[in-house]
Design a protein around this motif. Structure first.
Motif, PDB file in Angstrom:
ATOM      1  N   ASP A  87       9.981  17.311  38.929  1.00 60.04           N
ATOM      2  CA  ASP A  87      10.328  16.234  38.008  1.00 60.04           C
ATOM      3  C   ASP A  87       9.498  16.415  36.738  1.00 60.04           C
ATOM      4  OD1 ASP A  87      10.416  13.833  36.609  1.00 60.04           O
ATOM      5  OD2 ASP A  87      10.072  12.553  38.330  1.00 60.04           O
ATOM      6  N   GLU A  88      10.145  16.525  35.576  1.00 61.65           N
ATOM      7  CA  GLU A  88       9.426  16.788  34.338  1.00 61.65           C
ATOM      8  C   GLU A  88       8.473  15.649  33.972  1.00 61.65           C
ATOM      9  OE1 GLU A  88      12.730  19.610  34.396  1.00 61.65           O
ATOM     10  OE2 GLU A  88      12.662  17.425  34.641  1.00 61.65           O
ATOM     11  N   ARG A  89       8.878  14.402  34.224  1.00 62.62           N
ATOM     12  CA  ARG A  89       7.976  13.301  33.894  1.00 62.62           C
ATOM     13  C   ARG A  89       6.723  13.377  34.759  1.00 62.62           C
ATOM     14  NH1 ARG A  89       9.649   7.153  34.944  1.00 62.62           N
ATOM     15  NH2 ARG A  89       9.096   7.817  37.052  1.00 62.62           N
ATOM     16  N   THR A  90       6.908  13.648  36.051  1.00 55.97           N
ATOM     17  CA  THR A  90       5.760  13.840  36.927  1.00 55.97           C
ATOM     18  C   THR A  90       4.909  15.008  36.453  1.00 55.97           C
ATOM     19  OG1 THR A  90       6.858  12.897  38.854  1.00 55.97           O
ATOM     20  CG2 THR A  90       5.114  14.476  39.283  1.00 55.97           C
ATOM     21  N   ALA A  91       5.549  16.095  36.046  1.00 60.46           N
ATOM     22  CA  ALA A  91       4.818  17.270  35.567  1.00 60.46           C
ATOM     23  C   ALA A  91       3.963  16.916  34.353  1.00 60.46           C
ATOM     24  CB  ALA A  91       5.802  18.385  35.222  1.00 60.46           C
ATOM     25  N   GLY A  92       4.539  16.143  33.430  1.00 57.14           N
ATOM     26  CA  GLY A  92       3.799  15.780  32.229  1.00 57.14           C
ATOM     27  C   GLY A  92       2.567  14.958  32.549  1.00 57.14           C
ATOM     28  N   SER A 129      -0.810  11.438  22.902  1.00 59.33           N
ATOM     29  CA  SER A 129      -1.010  11.208  21.474  1.00 59.33           C
ATOM     30  C   SER A 129      -1.967  10.052  21.236  1.00 59.33           C
ATOM     31  CB  SER A 129       0.332  10.927  20.802  1.00 59.33           C
ATOM     32  OG  SER A 129       0.164  10.710  19.404  1.00 59.33           O
ATOM     33  N   HIS A 130      -1.746   8.962  21.930  1.00 63.64           N
ATOM     34  CA  HIS A 130      -2.571   7.785  21.694  1.00 63.64           C
ATOM     35  C   HIS A 130      -3.929   7.879  22.369  1.00 63.64           C
ATOM     36  CE1 HIS A 130       0.333   5.140  19.589  1.00 63.64           C
ATOM     37  NE2 HIS A 130       1.207   5.919  20.181  1.00 63.64           N
ATOM     38  N   SER A 131      -4.070   8.752  23.359  1.00 68.30           N
ATOM     39  CA  SER A 131      -5.358   8.945  24.022  1.00 68.30           C
ATOM     40  C   SER A 131      -6.122  10.142  23.476  1.00 68.30           C
ATOM     41  CB  SER A 131      -5.154   9.137  25.534  1.00 68.30           C
ATOM     42  OG  SER A 131      -4.715   7.950  26.142  1.00 68.30           O
ATOM     43  N   GLY A 132      -5.494  10.910  22.594  1.00 71.10           N
ATOM     44  CA  GLY A 132      -6.165  12.079  22.053  1.00 71.10           C
ATOM     45  C   GLY A 132      -6.392  13.172  23.067  1.00 71.10           C
ATOM     46  N   LEU A 133      -5.358  13.485  23.860  1.00 69.26           N
ATOM     47  CA  LEU A 133      -5.477  14.476  24.930  1.00 69.26           C
ATOM     48  C   LEU A 133      -4.728  15.751  24.553  1.00 69.26           C
ATOM     49  CD1 LEU A 133      -4.866  12.173  28.024  1.00 69.26           C
ATOM     50  CD2 LEU A 133      -7.050  12.849  27.008  1.00 69.26           C
ATOM     51  N   PRO A 134      -5.345  16.926  24.758  1.00 66.82           N
ATOM     52  CA  PRO A 134      -4.735  18.198  24.337  1.00 66.82           C
ATOM     53  C   PRO A 134      -3.656  18.703  25.300  1.00 66.82           C
ATOM     54  CG  PRO A 134      -6.884  18.610  25.283  1.00 66.82           C
ATOM     55  CD  PRO A 134      -6.736  17.113  25.239  1.00 66.82           C
ATOM     56  N   LEU A 135      -2.511  18.053  25.271  1.00 66.17           N
ATOM     57  CA  LEU A 135      -1.353  18.473  26.053  1.00 66.17           C
ATOM     58  C   LEU A 135      -0.539  19.476  25.233  1.00 66.17           C
ATOM     59  CD1 LEU A 135       0.479  17.950  28.594  1.00 66.17           C
ATOM     60  CD2 LEU A 135       1.661  16.250  27.175  1.00 66.17           C
ATOM     61  N   ILE A 136      -0.217  20.612  25.809  1.00 68.26           N
ATOM     62  CA  ILE A 136       0.532  21.657  25.116  1.00 68.26           C
ATOM     63  C   ILE A 136       1.911  21.760  25.743  1.00 68.26           C
ATOM     64  CG2 ILE A 136       0.603  24.106  24.495  1.00 68.26           C
ATOM     65  CD1 ILE A 136      -2.463  24.123  24.818  1.00 68.26           C
ATOM     66  N   VAL A 137       2.932  21.360  24.995  1.00 69.69           N
ATOM     67  CA  VAL A 137       4.306  21.431  25.479  1.00 69.69           C
ATOM     68  C   VAL A 137       4.903  22.776  25.079  1.00 69.69           C
ATOM     69  CG1 VAL A 137       6.617  20.455  25.325  1.00 69.69           C
ATOM     70  CG2 VAL A 137       4.620  18.941  25.358  1.00 69.69           C
ATOM     71  N   GLY A 161      17.001  21.123  26.997  1.00 67.96           N
ATOM     72  CA  GLY A 161      17.868  19.967  27.220  1.00 67.96           C
ATOM     73  C   GLY A 161      17.096  18.717  27.586  1.00 67.96           C
ATOM     74  N   THR A 162      17.632  17.936  28.519  1.00 62.57           N
ATOM     75  CA  THR A 162      16.996  16.670  28.881  1.00 62.57           C
ATOM     76  C   THR A 162      15.627  16.875  29.502  1.00 62.57           C
ATOM     77  OG1 THR A 162      18.084  16.685  31.048  1.00 62.57           O
ATOM     78  CG2 THR A 162      19.215  15.518  29.251  1.00 62.57           C
ATOM     79  N   ALA A 163      15.369  18.060  30.027  1.00 60.28           N
ATOM     80  CA  ALA A 163      14.056  18.338  30.619  1.00 60.28           C
ATOM     81  C   ALA A 163      12.948  18.078  29.608  1.00 60.28           C
ATOM     82  CB  ALA A 163      14.007  19.785  31.113  1.00 60.28           C
ATOM     83  N   VAL A 164      13.152  18.479  28.369  1.00 59.41           N
ATOM     84  CA  VAL A 164      12.141  18.294  27.331  1.00 59.41           C
ATOM     85  C   VAL A 164      11.941  16.808  27.064  1.00 59.41           C
ATOM     86  CG1 VAL A 164      11.443  18.915  24.995  1.00 59.41           C
ATOM     87  CG2 VAL A 164      12.862  20.487  26.326  1.00 59.41           C
ATOM     88  N   ALA A 165      13.040  16.065  26.943  1.00 60.63           N
ATOM     89  CA  ALA A 165      12.949  14.638  26.638  1.00 60.63           C
ATOM     90  C   ALA A 165      12.202  13.873  27.708  1.00 60.63           C
ATOM     91  CB  ALA A 165      14.348  14.053  26.451  1.00 60.63           C
ATOM     92  N   ASN A 166      12.237  14.338  28.939  1.00 63.53           N
ATOM     93  CA  ASN A 166      11.535  13.651  30.023  1.00 63.53           C
ATOM     94  C   ASN A 166      10.019  13.739  29.899  1.00 63.53           C
ATOM     95  OD1 ASN A 166      13.363  12.350  31.962  1.00 63.53           O
ATOM     96  ND2 ASN A 166      14.272  14.378  32.128  1.00 63.53           N
ATOM     97  N   LEU A 167       9.525  14.579  29.004  1.00 65.79           N
ATOM     98  CA  LEU A 167       8.087  14.655  28.752  1.00 65.79           C
ATOM     99  C   LEU A 167       7.619  13.599  27.762  1.00 65.79           C
ATOM    100  CD1 LEU A 167       7.427  18.503  28.419  1.00 65.79           C
ATOM    101  CD2 LEU A 167       6.960  17.042  30.385  1.00 65.79           C
ATOM    102  N   HIS A 168       8.553  12.892  27.129  1.00 68.19           N
ATOM    103  CA  HIS A 168       8.174  12.014  26.020  1.00 68.19           C
ATOM    104  C   HIS A 168       7.133  10.961  26.408  1.00 68.19           C
ATOM    105  CE1 HIS A 168       9.937  10.866  21.864  1.00 68.19           C
ATOM    106  NE2 HIS A 168       8.664  10.601  21.908  1.00 68.19           N
TER     107      HIS A 168
END
Length: 546
Positions: free
Chosen positions: A54-59, A94-102, A80-87
């Motif tokens: 699950d992409e949201r779980t992965a994020g 972004s709001h926590s200042g965490l270095p997540l690399i998509v 496709g929708t896989a990318v959007a599920n990371l939003h």
């Protein structure tokens, strides 16, 4: 070697050279080159790979790994929708200042607008939430590609960690990949794929900022919000000022901490005497703090090493990179707050003494975690309950960037996998249900040592403490805000093979938390939603009467 394989090989190698030690993949076809390159790096012991369906779980797993290690973590998806599920995870980062690399795999640009399967416009899909967006050119067999790939990866990591801006956050590299998407036989690549012998392709150094001096004088308190760090504690102790520290501030230790600050701000006359507030981190937890920061008679100084700073009330008089305390407050200001805090604690404990309730559960969990453990705490009521508990020196992390409840289990799993000791998670029932997919971990994946304590009030308990919970709105409250679900958490745990225990008394909860944390298990503690509002009112009333 085909272009897509060469690209993925170089990108993964350069990520590792730039400090990446953990990576997350959600399965897909277009992302196959990156997934295979990460699997090879995992096999060779260069990083640890985690796979989720699950992409949201992965994020959010990546978010947890970042919070646990402090290092940048890439997450790879197909197009496709896989990318959007990371939003949601990107917004939290972004709001926590965490270095997540998509690393979002994509079809070649020529397929956009053609109706090709799983092809959409992924350019800047996360908008202004990312610190950097770059679309990598479709890999081609020509000299110069390796320098481009490595340079751009190094730049992306530097932006993610805030090396120059002091403003870390997520980045997105959109990666159009052409077939073949798996390794094939063919001619050698026209240039060496190797990186620099010294490490990263581009070494990015931090820009220095000078601290500002702050003088004693006004009656000052230090507010430490999420991610404040020990700088807040050190400033409070150097100035001999009270410290109001949220559980995830990383500053909730030492003699200046006022454990009952949230209630004292509502129930003690000391609050009216405050003249200056020094703000560290991202304070979001309590309305009394928000009201304090909005007071026109209070000077607000925000300490932020990053480019952005919190000032939701628009009252900050200055924003500084750092503070040097010129000298201590020689009055009895801190002693008076400490005395009020000491008097408040037995009053609070007496109000909370009957049965199980949120703050009491949080206190019991805090005791169980201990100095060697880590606690992941969900937004909504659990983090506020923990804020009322006695101060214990535990490492506490929370997704307070946007204070959402989504992805909490996955964040806790990631943090546990990054943590060397036992890890606990204190979450509500809606947060648990919202991310139940986080319990699904494949047989070949690393298993966390994680104990999840679910405070189950059968719905949205926090709303009963807000304006919506006033009895005048009782006609529609239960359906629209209370949202009872009547779910059987034990059955859900059984479906995922997760060990489960129901604790119905404080002693039963202590007993359930006493065994060593080994593997993944869930402890459910049920409380009544009807008690939240009167309990909060009783706490404030009791302190006013002391």
């Amino acid at each position: 070697m085909n272009p897509s394989t060469a690209f993925a090989t170089v990108v993964v190698d350069e990520l590792i050279r730039n400090g990446v030690r953990e990576a997350v993949v959600a399965p897909g076809s277009r992302s196959a080159p990156l997934a295979l390159a990460l699997a090879a790096a995992d096999r060779d012991g260069r990083l640890r790979l985690h796979v989720r369906i699950d992409e949201r779980t992965a994020g959010f797993l990546a978010i947890g790994l970042i919070r646990g290690t402090g290092l940048p973590v890439p997450v790879v998806t197909t197009s496709g929708t896989a990318v959007a599920n990371l939003h949601p995870a990107v917004l939290e980062a972004s709001h926590s200042g965490l270095p997540l690399i998509v690393l979002s795999a994509d079809r070649p640009p020529a397929l956009r607008g053609s109706g090709a399967n799983q092809t959409t416009d992924q350019l800047k899909v996360f908008g202004s939430a990312v610190r950097l967006f770059h679309e990598m050119g479709t890999p081609v067999r020509e000299v110069g590609q390796v320098a481009y790939w490595r340079s751009q990866v190094a730049r992306a990591v530097a932006n993610a960690v805030g090396a120059r801006s002091a403003d870390p956050g997520p980045v997105q590299l959109n990666c159009p990949l052409a077939e073949p998407l798996v390794p094939t036989d063919g001619p050698e690549w026209p240039e060496p794929l190797d990186g620099r012998s010294s490490g990263p392709w581009t070494a990015v150094h931090a820009a220095a900022g000078q601290p500002s001096a702050v003088q004693p004088g006004p009656k000052t308190v230090v507010v430490a919000g999420d991610g404040a760090s020990q700088a807040a504690r050190l400033a409070a102790e150097a100035g001999q000022w009270p410290l109001f520290a949220e559980p995830s501030s990383r500053a909730r230790t030492g003699p200046s901490v006022i454990s009952a600050y949230r209630l004292l701000l509502q129930a003690n006359s000391l609050a009216a005497e405050i003249e200056r507030v020094l703000v560290y981190g991202h304070p979001t937890l309590s309305r009394p703090i928000a009201k304090l920061l909005a007071r026109p008679d209070v000077e607000v100084i925000v300490v932020s090493p990053a480019g952005l700073w919190p000032d939701s009330a628009r009252r900050a008089s200055s924003v500084v990179t750092g503070l040097e305390v010129a000298g201590p407050d020689t009055t009895d200001w801190l002693e008076r707050w400490q005395h009020a805090d000491q008097l408040a604690r037995p009053v609070i404990d007496k109000v909370l003494a009957d049965g199980l309730n949120g703050p009491r559960i949080a206190a019991i969990v805090g005791e169980a975690v201990g100095a060697d453990g880590m606690l992941v705490v969900a937004s909504s009521n659990p983090v506020r309950d923990l804020d009322l508990a006695p101060v214990v020196p535990i490492r506490t992390i929370a997704n307070r960037g946007l204070a959402g409840i989504d992805g909490t289990i996955s964040t806790a799993v990631g943090a546990a996998l990054a943590n060397a000791g036992p890890t606990y998670a204190l979450i509500g029932d809606l947060a648990f249900l919202h991310d139940a997919n986080g319990l699904i971990i494949g047989p070949d994946e690393a298993r966390p040592d994680l104990r999840i304590i679910v405070v189950n009030d059968n719905g949205g308990g926090i709303f009963s403490t807000l304006e919506q919970g006033d009895p005048t709105h009782a006609g529609y409250f239960e359906r629209v805000f209370g949202t009872p679900h009547n779910s059987d958490l034990s059955a859900l745990c059984a479906a995922t093979g997760t060990r489960y225990t129901l604790a119905e008394t404080p002693d039963a909860l202590r007993a359930a938390l006493s065994p060593m944390v080994a593997g993944l298990d869930v402890v459910e503690a049920r409380v009544s939603r009807d008690d939240h509002r009167p309990l909060g009112e009783a706490l404030v009333a009791a302190l006013k009467q002391q």
